[in-house]
Design a protein around this motif. Structure first.
Motif, PDB file in Angstrom:
ATOM      1  N   SER A   1     -11.005  10.793  73.066  1.00 45.01           N
ATOM      2  CA  SER A   1     -11.120  12.226  73.360  1.00 45.01           C
ATOM      3  C   SER A   1      -9.765  12.911  73.472  1.00 45.01           C
ATOM      4  O   SER A   1      -9.659  14.127  73.285  1.00 45.01           O
ATOM      5  CB  SER A   1     -11.918  12.441  74.644  1.00 45.01           C
ATOM      6  N   ASN A   2      -8.710  12.149  73.777  1.00 44.48           N
ATOM      7  CA  ASN A   2      -7.383  12.733  73.925  1.00 44.48           C
ATOM      8  C   ASN A   2      -6.450  12.378  72.768  1.00 44.48           C
ATOM      9  O   ASN A   2      -5.243  12.670  72.838  1.00 44.48           O
ATOM     10  CB  ASN A   2      -6.758  12.274  75.245  1.00 44.48           C
TER      11      ASN A   2
ATOM     12  N   MET B   1      -5.283  11.077  82.035  1.00 46.53           N
ATOM     13  CA  MET B   1      -4.294  12.001  81.484  1.00 46.53           C
ATOM     14  C   MET B   1      -3.207  12.394  82.493  1.00 46.53           C
ATOM     15  O   MET B   1      -2.029  12.517  82.102  1.00 46.53           O
ATOM     16  CB  MET B   1      -4.979  13.247  80.929  1.00 46.53           C
TER      17      MET B   1
END
Length: 387
Positions: A33-34, A101
């Motif tokens: 997703s990142n 994150m």
């Protein structure tokens, strides 16, 4: 391909079949997703419940670590990692691998060690035992901040990130749960940049008891902090004992100290002089521990350490020790004259005689200790002079 990996997520594993798949899946979701180029490493410490098969089916990389222990497992996984940065955490689903994150951002910003803080991020009900939450962790974190001046609120958070380059500077050696403390302490001693971010601690997802042993592992953490801070273990206690012992001994040599109906006389002098000798022994152990730790790579060298060899050397030690020894001999002779004055019979005024004899014995013992310490100190410095 290995050089392109930015992040390695390392999980120590010993029979984590109940929660391992959840942790790996969340870690994969974070990477995808990142858009982070990364890998997931399972540092397996001899699982017998099928954990290896679960990791293999989910395309995680398995690193088998034969030597038992939390520290062994993590060191094996970290050293096998290809990432520029490494984030480590337990595989018990107590930390959310899909929310990494904040750690990666701090690492990208140049911080070399990024610690999670569970007390700022939140601790789910029953996620941390009462003793750990209100006694063990706060006390050990306070000791760590006091001893090493590290501005970290949660010394034992298992979720943390660091660069592979920073890890290579630390030379971590512990094999058990104290590995967590060693990483922070050595990062500080090596002047690495340290920061922390809030992280949430959830309830352990396993049905079996955790591997952590409250009292045994707590003691191992405290023991490590003490051994890596010879100032607090030896130096500061020695200074207190030396100051108290010397001052009270001087007063008692001059005359008895009377406090209300209590008289402190030569019997107390015997104890205060002994306290001074014990204080000196603590100082000797501080110096020897410091030298051993630095010369064997356990502690980094500093300018203060180098100055130690300028002020302490064999010649100065031998002269000081010999001077004290001579004073002791002279005082002993003076005491002998007191005894001779009564034809070597029973002393009438033992208090006056002991005010000479006790300092005589004290200075002889201290002089001999200084001479022996100086000789041993010079032997330890031979290696340094040869480099």
């Amino acid at each position: 391909m290995e050089s392109k990996i930015e992040l390695s997520i390392v999980m120590p594993c010993l029979n984590e079949a109940e929660t391992l798949a959840i942790c790996i899946t969340k870690a994969q979701q974070f990477l995808d997703s990142n858009n982070v180029k990364g890998e997931i490493i399972i540092a397996d410490n001899g699982s017998t419940d099928g954990s290896q098969l679960i990791a293999n089916n989910l395309n995680a990389r398995i690193v088998n670590v034969a030597s038992k222990g939390y520290g062994h497992a993590l060191r094996g996984g970290i050293e096998a990692a290809f990432g520029t940065y490494i984030i480590m955490a337990d595989a018990d689903d107590s930390y959310d691998f899909s929310h990494l994150m904040p750690f990666l951002k701090e690492l990208r910003n140049g911080n070399e060690l990024v610690m999670g803080n569970r007390f700022k991020g939140g601790i789910e009900k029953n996620a941390m035992p009462f003793l750990h939450k209100y006694l063990g962790n706060p006390v050990l974190s306070f000791v760590g901040r006091l001893f090493f001046k590290i501005k970290i609120g949660d010394f034992h958070c298992g979720l943390r990130g660091f660069s592979k380059a920073a890890y290579s500077k630390l030379g971590l050696k512990t094999t058990g749960m104290e590995f967590a403390s060693e990483m922070i302490v050595k990062a500080k001693l090596n002047d690495l940049s340290i920061t922390e971010v809030p992280t949430k601690l959830s309830k352990d997802g396993r049905t079996r008891p955790p591997h952590l042993n409250t009292w045994n592992d707590g003691w191992r953490h405290l023991r490590f902090l003490l051994l890596y801070s010879p100032k607090w273990l030896f130096l500061y206690p020695s200074l207190i004992m030396l100051i108290v012992g010397i001052i009270t001994s001087i007063f008692l040599i001059i005359k008895p100290i009377i406090f209300e109906n209590i008289t402190f006389d030569v019997h107390t002098l015997l104890y205060t002089s002994s306290l001074t000798l014990i204080g000196f022994q603590f100082f000797v152990f501080y110096a020897l521990t410091k030298i051993y730790a630095v010369e064997n790579g356990l502690l980094p060298k500093s300018s203060r350490y180098n100055n130690l060899f300028k002020y302490l050397n064999l010649e100065k030690g031998l002269i000081s020790g010999a001077a004290l020894l001579l004073i002791g001999v002279i005082l002993s002779i003076k005491g002998l004259f007191f005894w001779e004055s009564v034809s070597f019979g029973s002393l009438q005024n033992t208090s006056s005689t002991l005010r000479i004899v006790i300092p005589a014995v004290f200075t002889i013992l201290l002089g001999i200790q200084i001479i022996l310490f100086s000789l041993f100190f010079s032997i330890l410095s031979l290696k340094r002079q040869a480099e």
